[in-house]
Design an enzyme around this catalytic site. Structure first.
Site, PDB file in Angstrom:
ATOM      1  N   VAL A  11       0.827  -1.209   0.000  1.00 17.48           N
ATOM      2  CA  VAL A  11       0.000   0.000   0.000  1.00 17.48           C
ATOM      3  C   VAL A  11       0.861   1.258   0.000  1.00 17.48           C
ATOM      4  CG1 VAL A  11      -1.664   1.347   1.344  1.00 17.48           C
ATOM      5  CG2 VAL A  11      -1.960  -1.127   1.095  1.00 17.48           C
ATOM      6  N   GLU A 154      -7.437   2.719   1.978  1.00 16.46           N
ATOM      7  CA  GLU A 154      -7.108   2.387   0.582  1.00 16.46           C
ATOM      8  C   GLU A 154      -8.087   1.349   0.062  1.00 16.46           C
ATOM      9  OE1 GLU A 154      -5.903  -0.686  -0.420  1.00 16.46           O
ATOM     10  OE2 GLU A 154      -5.676  -1.614   1.549  1.00 16.46           O
ATOM     11  N   ILE A 256     -19.325 -12.221  -8.212  1.00 21.02           N
ATOM     12  CA  ILE A 256     -20.200 -13.391  -8.110  1.00 21.02           C
ATOM     13  C   ILE A 256     -19.722 -14.470  -9.090  1.00 21.02           C
ATOM     14  CG2 ILE A 256     -22.218 -12.191  -7.203  1.00 21.02           C
ATOM     15  CD1 ILE A 256     -23.413 -12.267 -10.053  1.00 21.02           C
ATOM     16  N   CYS A 266      -6.367  -8.996   2.255  1.00 21.27           N
ATOM     17  CA  CYS A 266      -7.434  -8.128   2.763  1.00 21.27           C
ATOM     18  C   CYS A 266      -8.668  -8.874   3.255  1.00 21.27           C
ATOM     19  CB  CYS A 266      -7.840  -7.124   1.678  1.00 21.27           C
ATOM     20  SG  CYS A 266      -6.539  -5.957   1.240  1.00 21.27           S
ATOM     21  N   LYS A 327      -4.800 -14.650  -6.845  1.00 23.18           N
ATOM     22  CA  LYS A 327      -5.513 -14.103  -7.989  1.00 23.18           C
ATOM     23  C   LYS A 327      -4.480 -13.790  -9.067  1.00 23.18           C
ATOM     24  CE  LYS A 327      -6.691  -9.714  -7.880  1.00 23.18           C
ATOM     25  NZ  LYS A 327      -7.280  -8.411  -7.486  1.00 23.18           N
TER      26      LYS A 327
END
Length: 440
Positions: A11, A154, A256, A266, A327
């Site tokens: 961050v 953030e 979804i 997070c 991811k």
């Protein structure tokens, strides 16, 4: 403006670099001298598309610098951001020791009015706690210096953080002093040219907004994942259902997508922290507890499918794993479903051959020197002598692979698709035994 960014992790580094890109002078501070030396040489220690180029340019042009000297940074800056980690404590609450340590350092070195901005994700009431901490140190020093504490959470998505910062959906400024709010608003004006995206509220509301946003997104993910199980049981297709409900503008299509659960730095941490906040206030958090439990179960859905196909004892079997990061477009493996899945398979006796475009080094650090886990140069090499392929991260290069090549390399033409990247009908026509999420 002259800005100090205390904490040069994900961050802090992204935020500081983007502020510098807009013409501000930014000093990024970190207590890790190795990291600072790397950054001084424009070596970015994290994987984030576009960040390397921005760091190089702004360092070269003198707007971005790096140091371990917090005193120098505090005294040279008007606005000081706190962007250090808030890891989960044993009870799930956010650990504020690093935030408060920075607050004490700021108070020890400040000589004039400062605006201190909480950029870290922190529980409701942290701005007040930071303010009290600074006031106590100033009193010990015997000085009377004005300051304000602002909350500015953030909302950066890993893999798209530069775009998110430069073109934000919203900019939340939590401030109880209009003077401080206006200064931070001015700082963000260059990111706010097209539409009014700045929302000013109280510090406590800003702190809650961050947690509420991540908890809502995690809830959507757990909802679609739980529904995918019912679709499999009843013969419905979750992909068709997703389109049906996503077309409702009140619901939308984002977050979804059924899969193998959420991970990252997070969602898991923030859901746990929000549950703990409920408990601290003698309230039940039935929904969030269910969200967390569904996510834990979903990480094992693919393992259950594998054991149903091969049996509980996987000794002698080898699985090719495509994707390790939680991811695409990141090397982050914190709370990644791949960790849970690989550990479960290895514990059942299997061998793993894994490939990820960015997260290989991180995987080696996490798994260590386990003899049953190896890493390959590319995704096709991972298929050599493997009994099945597992798709765990939907990197672009995995979306349209050479299925003929996959079939010719695998011992058995079996694919376990944890991200629903391929069409069941097409896979069947190509001669694959194909398993996915929420589809039959």
């Amino acid at each position: 403006m002259n800005i100090a960014m205390i904490g040069s992790g994900y961050v802090g580094l992204v935020s500081g670099t983007c502020f510098a890109e807009m013409g501000n002078r930014v000093i990024c501070v970190d207590k890790d001298p190795t990291k600072i030396e790397l950054l001084k040489n424009s070596v970015v220690p994290i994987y984030e598309p576009g960040l390397q180029e921005l760091v190089e340019r702004n360092s070269r042009e003198g707007r971005l610098s790096f140091t371990t000297d917090i005193a120098e940074a505090v005294q040279a800056s008007e606005v000081i951001f706190i962007a250090v980690g808030t890891p989960p404590d044993e009870d799930g609450s956010a650990d504020l020791q690093y935030v408060l340590a920075v607050a004490k350092d700021i108070a020890s070195y400040m000589q004039d009015y400062k605006i201190i901005v909480d950029k870290s994700t922190v529980p409701v009431g942290t701005a007040d706690l930071v303010s009290r901490t600074i006031s106590e140190i100033l009193e010990e020093r015997g000085v009377d210096i004005n300051f304000d504490v602002v909350s500015n959470p953030e909302f950066l998505k890993e893999g798209a953080a530069i775009e998110d910062f430069m073109r934000p959906d919203r900019i939340i400024i939590g401030a109880d002093n209009p003077r401080a709010a206006e200064v931070i608003r001015d700082l963000y004006l260059s990111f706010n040219r097209v539409n009014e995206r700045i929302i000013i509220m109280s510090t406590r509301s800003a702190e809650m907004t961050k947690y509420a946003a991540n908890a809502m997104l995690a809830t959507k993910i757990s909802f679609i994942n739980e529904l995918s199980r019912l679709c499999e049981a009843t013969g419905a297709d979750i992909s068709e259902v997703r389109v049906g409900i996503g077309s409702d503008t009140r619901i939308g299509y984002k977050f979804i997508y059924p899969g193998i659960g959420y991970g990252g730095s997070c969602f898991p941490k923030d859901v746990k922290a929000l549950i703990h906040m409920f408990q601290d206030n003698n309230l039940n958090s039935q929904l969030l507890e269910a969200v967390e439990e569904i996510n834990k179960e979903q990480k094992l859905v693919l393992v259950d499918k594998i054991k149903k196909h091969f049996g509980d004892n996987l000794k002698g079997l080898t699985f090719a794993v495509w994707g390790l990061a939680f991811k695409p477009q990141t090397d982050d493996m914190r709370e990644a479903p791949s960790i849970t899945i690989i550990n479960a398979l290895v514990n059942a006796g299997a061998k793993i051959q894994a490939y990820d475009p960015a997260a290989m080094k991180e995987a080696e650090h996490i798994f260590g020197n386990q003899p049953n886990i190896s890493y390959t140069q590319d995704e096709y090499q991972a298929l050599q002598n493997a009994d099945a392929m597992l798709l765990l991260t939907e990197w672009h290069q995995f979306r349209y692979p050479d299925f003929g090549r996959i079939k010719s390399i695998l011992r058995q033409p079996i694919i376990f698709d944890g991200r629903n990247q391929y069409e069941p009908k097409t896979m069947k026509e190509l001669g694959f035994t194909y398993y996915s999420i929420g589809r039959t």
